[in-house]
Write an enzyme that holds these catalytic residues in place. Structure first.
Site, short mmCIF file in Angstrom:
data_model
loop_
_atom_site.label_atom_id
_atom_site.label_comp_id
_atom_site.label_asym_id
_atom_site.label_seq_id
_atom_site.Cartn_x
_atom_site.Cartn_y
_atom_site.Cartn_z
N LYS A 87 0.85 -1.19 0.00
CA LYS A 87 0.00 0.00 0.00
C LYS A 87 0.89 1.24 0.00
O LYS A 87 1.75 1.39 0.87
CB LYS A 87 -0.90 -0.05 1.24
CG LYS A 87 -2.22 0.64 1.08
CD LYS A 87 -3.10 0.32 2.29
CE LYS A 87 -4.41 1.05 2.24
NZ LYS A 87 -5.19 0.82 3.46
O1 G3P Z 1 -7.77 1.71 5.19
C1 G3P Z 1 -8.15 2.90 4.61
C2 G3P Z 1 -9.52 3.40 4.97
O2 G3P Z 1 -10.46 2.38 4.80
C3 G3P Z 1 -9.61 4.14 6.26
O3 G3P Z 1 -10.94 4.32 6.70
O4 G3P Z 1 -12.58 4.92 8.44
O5 G3P Z 1 -10.16 5.53 8.77
O6 G3P Z 1 -11.57 6.72 7.10
P1 G3P Z 1 -11.33 5.43 7.81
#
Ligand code: G3P
Length: 218
Positions: A87
């Site tokens: 990533k």
């Molecule tokens: O892993 C990346 C993403 O899914 C993060 O989500 O909820 O931290 O905005 P969030």
């Protein structure tokens, strides 16, 4: 549409796997920190545990923000398991690193994508997945799902192979809307996946079926 779980929690990964519909896992430095996993060797060991648990792709994020560091880390991460997808953040050195990983045949997930322009760059660099952050766009007062539709239209028109991985998913509604908008993958917290199961008419209907069956059996 593939279902990934967005967590580094082994129990939650096992629970989603048990449902039989899990295609992979995404993690990020915040999710690893949430599990209390720190230090390179502990972090790499944890990725190995996740890879041993699931059959599909497991996104592991680089911490470096410079080209050389990302390449070094990405190669190390890719050695952990063939499940690993490196990533990489959508920054200048990240785009260069994506190009190099593509040449090296290392799978990549371009993360922190918030615009169609960034998604075009990720595809041009050969990313395996692009991760637009739906929930965080919504949080900032804009329409996250519109970005999924826009990327879908652009990728279809241009014939890009990069898969659209809808990230920062917060609810079952997000999952349904991402499917409608053409996402190839959704990565979600466990409760968002489980929320898809629930409908009050299912519970009422099942109760009646079982009651009728019991009545007829008397
Ligand atoms: O892993 C990346 C993403 O899914 C993060 O989500 O909820 O931290 O905005 P969030």
């Amino acid at each position: 549409m593939k279902f990934f779980i967005d967590t580094a929690n082994l129990q939650q990964i096992a629970e989603a796997k048990d449902l039989g519909i899990l295609d992979g896992v995404t993690t990020n430095p915040s999710l690893m920190a949430k599990e209390g996993i720190t230090g390179k060797s502990e972090i790499y060991k944890h990725y190995k545990k996740i890879c041993d648990l699931v059959e599909g792709d497991v996104s592991a994020e680089v911490i470096s923000t410079d080209y050389e560091g990302m390449i070094r880390e990405g190669k190390e991460l890719a050695m952990i398991s063939e499940n690993i997808v490196v990533k990489v953040p959508m920054i200048k050195d990240g785009v260069k690193a994506l190009v190099e990983f593509t040449k090296l045949d290392i799978k990549t997930n371009c993360t922190l994508v918030f615009s169609a322009g960034q998604a075009i760059l990720a595809a041009k660099a050969g990313a395996t997945y692009v991760s637009p952050f739906i929930g965080r766009i919504d949080d900032s007062g804009w329409n996250g799902m519109q970005l999924i539709s826009d990327i879908y239209d652009i990728y279809s028109l241009q014939g890009y192979d990069t898969e659209i991985l809808a990230a920062s998913i917060r609810s079952g509604l997000h999952i349904v809307d991402a499917a409608k908008a053409g996402a190839d993958v959704v990565t979600c917290p466990l409760d968002a996946i489980m929320s898809l199961l629930k409908h009050p008419l299912t519970d009422i209907g099942l109760e009646k079926f079982l009651a009728d069956h019991a009545k007829a059996a008397k």
